[in-house]
Design an enzyme around this catalytic site. Structure first.
Site, PDB file in Angstrom:
ATOM      1  N   ASP A   1      71.248  25.418  51.469  1.00 21.30           N
ATOM      2  CA  ASP A   1      72.480  25.768  52.168  1.00 21.30           C
ATOM      3  C   ASP A   1      73.483  24.636  52.312  1.00 21.30           C
ATOM      4  O   ASP A   1      74.580  24.846  52.793  1.00 21.30           O
ATOM      5  CB  ASP A   1      72.131  26.339  53.547  1.00 21.30           C
ATOM      6  CG  ASP A   1      71.175  25.429  54.312  1.00 21.30           C
ATOM      7  OD1 ASP A   1      70.539  24.578  53.680  1.00 21.30           O
ATOM      8  OD2 ASP A   1      71.086  25.564  55.536  1.00 21.30           O
ATOM      9  N   GLU A   2      73.113  23.431  51.919  1.00 22.10           N
ATOM     10  CA  GLU A   2      74.046  22.320  52.122  1.00 22.10           C
ATOM     11  C   GLU A   2      74.361  21.636  50.799  1.00 22.10           C
ATOM     12  O   GLU A   2      73.562  21.653  49.871  1.00 22.10           O
ATOM     13  CB  GLU A   2      73.428  21.278  53.073  1.00 22.10           C
ATOM     14  CG  GLU A   2      73.132  21.834  54.437  1.00 22.10           C
ATOM     15  CD  GLU A   2      72.524  20.791  55.363  1.00 22.10           C
ATOM     16  OE1 GLU A   2      72.831  19.594  55.206  1.00 22.10           O
ATOM     17  OE2 GLU A   2      71.735  21.185  56.234  1.00 22.10           O
TER      18      GLU A   2
ATOM     19  N   ASP B   1      78.230  23.167  54.710  1.00 14.42           N
ATOM     20  CA  ASP B   1      76.991  23.683  55.279  1.00 14.42           C
ATOM     21  C   ASP B   1      77.154  25.184  55.536  1.00 14.42           C
ATOM     22  O   ASP B   1      78.049  25.606  56.257  1.00 14.42           O
ATOM     23  CB  ASP B   1      76.726  22.929  56.597  1.00 14.42           C
ATOM     24  CG  ASP B   1      75.368  23.269  57.170  1.00 14.42           C
ATOM     25  OD1 ASP B   1      74.765  24.264  56.731  1.00 14.42           O
ATOM     26  OD2 ASP B   1      74.902  22.526  58.067  1.00 14.42           O
TER      27      ASP B   1
END
Lengths: 83, 417
Positions: free
Chosen positions: B105-106, B9
């Site tokens: 973002d992950e 993350d």
């Protein structure tokens, strides 16, 4: 204190797409000059302490080690002078 | 075989990328937020200094300035965010062919089968984390576990370049006292309902009776119980494998408040034309249309209906949206307060049925004509620019309708299910 300075660079794009900086163009109050990149010591991906990241070329320019970055589609150098 | 799954993350992604580009931003309270003038004024991400002032993601810029008048707002540079997050994932992809994105973002990374290539997966994960830091100047927090749910849980435990291992040996004690909402898929509403059953921690959820959970939550009851017990075993998708589309939607916070049904009609045309174009491009049609409205006091509501047949025609989507308005507001076909935000979604998608249905009433012929019209207009726009051809109705107020949903950089939040 170091500054991020975008500069024009004369570079060679090889057959395989590899990029080699040949000269950097430096402009200051004394005018515009070009300096030869004498030797490339290292090439690696890195982030810069002045911000940004990209391909770092550690080069010898006029007897000093300089950090020249190719960031996305342009060059910047970690400079002791802000402009 | 025991699996090793990493969840990585990129912490407060947009703000962190801005800080990487301009390190001086680390020294001031800063947030990435929309444009107040064009009324997209919410906080999208904030740095640690701004967080210390209690600034929250998704609050309005006005509220944020109240908490911290010297807050620096940076307008989002979506091109940069997409570029750098992709670079981060390129590093993961050097180690595994199974890298599944979850938003920008992950990502989950399956390292189960990399042992013979790179050795101990935990060390490999650590190497990836270090490389992202040294090569891109970004910090990711990682959770490593034997399934996706616990891996995600692990990465959320320590947000500052954390590295949490939840193994089969320690997962019981590690998760025992964590709040239920730290599990993916359990949001505010479910947390509240679980609290009514006396369940607040993952340990309590594990000991709960799945039958009672099923009665309370339907099929999701046993699902969250399985998550808590560590039974989740869905595979990490291969790189490049995309999630199946569940819906297509477009929305806009208009440049000015919408005052009446005519204003709304214009906005609906622009939104629905973009949706229809997308449907046709992906050779899909959808049967459920949903309309989301938010008035100028930020009160929101949504309505939806199932249409008589699946469609990919803007004309029909607009008509059905207006039918929905008529049902909800029979008098004015418009709410009492002016509207600020409108979005339309078409769901219940399926591949377009090319068969020509038995056409007793000549309806199909009419639809075919409409389809030709819409796809021709779309082709003209693609070729010569979006403003070259449009329906007359939207010229009533060019300022209001001058937006192009299709061309905007939109980064949609992804849902887990």
């Amino acid at each position: 204190m170091l500054y991020k300075r975008y500069i024009p660079v004369v570079s060679l794009i090889g057959k395989e797409g590899e990029i080699t900086p040949l000269f950097i163009i430096w402009a200051d109050e004394r005018g515009t000059r070009k300096y030869k990149v004498d030797r490339i010591l290292h090439v690696r991906q890195a982030s810069s302490q002045v911000g940004g990241c990209g391909t770092l070329y550690e080069c010898m320019i006029t007897g000093k080690v300089r950090k020249l970055f190719y960031e996305r589609n342009r060059w910047f150098i970690e400079s002791t002078k802000p402009y | 075989m025991k699996r090793t799954i990493v969840h990585a993350d990129l912490n407060h992604c947009y703000a962190q990328i801005e800080e990487m580009k301009f390190p001086a931003l680390r020294d001031v309270p800063m947030a990435v937020g929309g444009h107040e003038e064009s009324r997209h004024g919410i906080i999208l991400a904030k740095n640690d200094k701004a967080k210390a002032y209690g600034i929250k993601t998704a609050e309005t810029l006005r509220d944020a300035y109240k908490k911290c008048p010297e807050l620096l707002i940076i307008h989002p540079n979506y091109g940069d965010y997409m570029y750098y997050t992709e670079k981060v994932k390129d590093i993961y992809r050097e180690y595994s062919d199974r890298v599944e994105s979850f938003g920008l973002d992950e990502a989950w990374i399956d390292l189960t089968h990399t042992v013979s290539l790179f050795g101990d997966p935990i060390k490999t994960a650590k190497t990836m984390q270090e490389r992202v830091c040294s090569e891109l100047g970004l910090s990711v927090s990682m959770g490593i576990s034997f399934n996706k749910v616990f891996a995600k849980l692990g990465s959320d435990l320590d947000k500052r370049k954390g590295f949490t291992v939840i193994s089969e040996d320690n997962y019981l004690e590690m998760t025992e006292d964590l709040s239920v909402d730290s599990l993916i898929f359990i949001g505010g509403a479910t947390t509240k309902k679980l609290a009514e059953l006396g369940i607040t921690t993952i340990g309590e959820l594990r000991r709960a009776d799945p039958v009672i959970l099923q009665r309370r939550f339907g099929k999701n009851g046993p699902l969250i119980w399985h998550y808590a017990c560590g039974h989740e075993n869905s595979p990490v998708k291969r790189s490049g494998e995309t999630r199946e589309r569940k819906s297509i939607s477009h929305g806009i916070t208009a440049v000015r408040d919408l005052q009446n049904a005519e204003d709304l009609h214009m906005i609906l045309i622009v939104l629905c034309e973009a949706i229809a174009a997308k449907l046709r491009q992906e050779k899909l049609e959808g049967q459920v249309v949903s309309l989301f409205l938010r008035d100028n006091e930020l009160y929101a509501c949504s309505v939806q209906k199932k249409m008589s047949h699946p469609t990919d025609l803007a004309e029909e989507i607009v008509k059905n949206c207006e039918l929905l308005m008529k049902q909800k507001y029979p008098e004015r076909r418009f709410p009492e307060k002016p509207l600020r935000t409108v979005s339309v979604a078409v769901s219940n998608l399926r591949s377009k049925n090319e068969l020509f249905l038995c056409d007793l009433l000549g309806v199909e012929k009419e639809r075919k004509r409409e389809e030709t019209l819409e796809s021709t207009m779309e082709a003209i726009r693609d070729h010569y620019g979006p403003e070259k051809v449009c329906r007359l109705a939207i010229l009533m107020d060019r300022k209001l309708t001058d937006f192009h949903p299709k061309e905007e950089h939109l980064i949609h939040p992804e849902s887990w299910m």
